[in-house]
Design an enzyme around this catalytic site. Structure first.
Site, PDB file in Angstrom:
ATOM      1  N   PHE A 179     -11.621   2.623   3.978  1.00 44.72           N
ATOM      2  CA  PHE A 179     -10.487   2.378   4.851  1.00 44.72           C
ATOM      3  C   PHE A 179      -9.296   3.288   4.473  1.00 44.72           C
ATOM      4  O   PHE A 179      -9.467   4.476   4.325  1.00 44.72           O
ATOM      5  CB  PHE A 179     -10.133   0.888   4.857  1.00 44.72           C
ATOM      6  CG  PHE A 179     -11.253   0.036   5.411  1.00 44.72           C
ATOM      7  CD1 PHE A 179     -11.389  -0.165   6.778  1.00 44.72           C
ATOM      8  CD2 PHE A 179     -12.211  -0.533   4.568  1.00 44.72           C
ATOM      9  CE1 PHE A 179     -12.431  -0.926   7.306  1.00 44.72           C
ATOM     10  CE2 PHE A 179     -13.268  -1.281   5.080  1.00 44.72           C
ATOM     11  CZ  PHE A 179     -13.371  -1.483   6.438  1.00 44.72           C
ATOM     12  N   SER A 180      -8.095   2.733   4.296  1.00 42.21           N
ATOM     13  CA  SER A 180      -6.890   3.568   4.145  1.00 42.21           C
ATOM     14  C   SER A 180      -6.813   4.327   2.827  1.00 42.21           C
ATOM     15  O   SER A 180      -5.960   5.211   2.685  1.00 42.21           O
ATOM     16  CB  SER A 180      -5.632   2.721   4.317  1.00 42.21           C
ATOM     17  OG  SER A 180      -5.463   2.372   5.670  1.00 42.21           O
ATOM     18  N   THR A 181      -7.680   4.031   1.893  1.00 40.95           N
ATOM     19  CA  THR A 181      -7.769   4.870   0.698  1.00 40.95           C
ATOM     20  C   THR A 181      -8.043   6.314   1.103  1.00 40.95           C
ATOM     21  O   THR A 181      -7.684   7.256   0.392  1.00 40.95           O
ATOM     22  CB  THR A 181      -8.880   4.343  -0.224  1.00 40.95           C
ATOM     23  OG1 THR A 181      -8.576   2.989  -0.585  1.00 40.95           O
ATOM     24  CG2 THR A 181      -8.995   5.165  -1.502  1.00 40.95           C
TER      25      THR A 181
END
Length: 400
Positions: free
Chosen positions: A67-69
């Site tokens: 995801f946003s990593t």
């Protein structure tokens, strides 16, 4: 049967014990966690289940949707280009990507883009349905043509559009997509094989099945959208940044269609070892394991803490944005110089230039949205690691 596998340096045994407790919970799935100090790996552990349908276990090289990593990885590609003089942070994006000047965006700078200040955070105008969400080239083109949603210069978390903005800028300069650039600009120079935008191979057995249900996240945010202005303005904006028709479809477990596109804000497939190595370079002047990723000057500039304490328009609280990263939040320990990027479902990575520490965690379990990350395993493991590291610091105890 023991869940946790791998190795820890003497003194860090409680970290493995905590990991064991976390992943003994029924239905927890699998994951991996790595802590580095300079070029020394202090913790490298993994365990659990990668695919409940087959019973496949989690291995050190298992790739997890993070995801946003992904945003921190995409931003690091931009820093590689800046390091070679191919762009400047205070240059207009349109100087390299001429189509981006449309809609009155000719003065938006690379620095503003990396700090979520481009005013292009709303998702639906860029990707109005599932097909559009999976067409990354068209998304880049729509962003170039789109007028800002609000006045550029104020940060509003670009939850999905950030990655396409970075990709469009990088493509305009290099002619290459972000998936290829992550491989050639990051993975190959670092000598790692666990950094990918999307699935590296349709038949790859390394990709963990996503476990859980993503639907509670957009449903909860949709409720916020319906609440009255102005009390819920931040919730309304973050919902608009994350929601469009088709989001549930493209992220549906166990094998989401998003794995087969390039969404450099949300579909990174990473190992903890590779993420910790990448952030190890950022924690140590741009080099790790004898390999130079960035010059020390570039790392110093991108890691410099911002002065602004103004709340992010989407999230409602200060994010202390660096250039593509945010302050590393580890409640219970003070790390004012640490930065990184966390993702939904609990993945994340951080670097701390003050100590030379870097850490990363990936997992495949998606929990209902009870906090900003959905899972606090990274926070708990990081807090214990930092406290242990500080307790063990004495002359020569952890020298590189």
């Amino acid at each position: 049967m023991r869940v946790c596998q791998g190795n820890v340096e003497p003194g860090f045994e409680p970290v493995a014990q905590l990991f064991e407790r976390l992943f003994r919970v029924a239905g927890r799935g699998g994951g991996s966690f790595v802590l580095r100090h300079r070029d020394r790996v202090l913790v490298d552990i993994w365990g659990g289940v990668a695919d409940p349908a087959t019973g496949a276990g989690w291995w050190r090289d298992t790739l997890a949707l993070s995801f946003s990593t992904t945003k921190g990885v995409a931003a690091t590609v931009i820093h590689r280009l800046a390091d070679r003089g191919l762009l400047g942070y205070d240059d207009p994006v349109a100087a390299f990507w001429p189509e981006f000047a449309a809609g009155g965006k000719d003065r938006i700078t690379v620095r503003q883009l990396l700090r979520h200040q481009a005013g292009l955070d709303r998702l639906a105008p860029i990707a109005p349905d599932a097909d559009a969400l999976l067409d990354h080239r068209a998304a880049e083109q729509r962003l170039a043509a789109q007028a800002p949603d609000h006045r550029p210069g104020s940060s509003a978390y670009h939850a999905i559009t950030f990655g396409w903005l970075c990709a469009g800028l990088a493509r305009a300069i290099t002619g290459k997509g972000m998936a290829e650039l992550v491989r050639t600009e990051l993975a190959e120079p670092l000598g790692v094989d666990g950094l990918h935008i999307g699935r590296p191979d349709p038949d790859s057995q390394r990709v963990a099945a996503t476990i859980g249900e993503l639907r509670p996240m957009p449903d909860l945010l949709a409720r916020f959208v319906a609440l009255p202005f102005p009390i819920t303005l931040p919730h309304r904006r973050i919902a608009e940044a994350m929601l469009s028709p088709g989001v549930n479809e493209v992220f549906r477990p166990p094998c989401p269609p998003v794995l087969d596109t390039e969404m450099p804000s949300a579909n990174g497939l990473f190992t903890a070892e590779s993420l910790a190595t990448l952030y190890g370079a950022l924690a140590n002047g741009g080099a790790v394991n004898g390999r130079r990723l960035l010059t020390g000057g570039t790392v110093h500039d991108l890691a410099r803490p911002p002065r602004s304490r103004v709340p992010d328009l989407a999230l409602g609280f200060p994010m202390y944005w660096r250039l593509g990263y945010h302050q590393a939040f580890v409640p219970g320990v003070r790390m004012p110089t640490a930065f990184g990027h966390y993702g939904y479902a609990g993945s994340g990575a951080w670097a701390d230039p003050a100590t030379g520490l870097s850490a990363a965690f990936v997992s495949n379990r998606v929990y209902p949205l009870s906090n900003a990350m959905g899972d606090l395993a990274l926070v708990r493991l990081s807090r214990l690691c930092v406290r242990t590291f500080r307790a063990l610091q004495r002359p020569g105890a952890l020298s590189a």
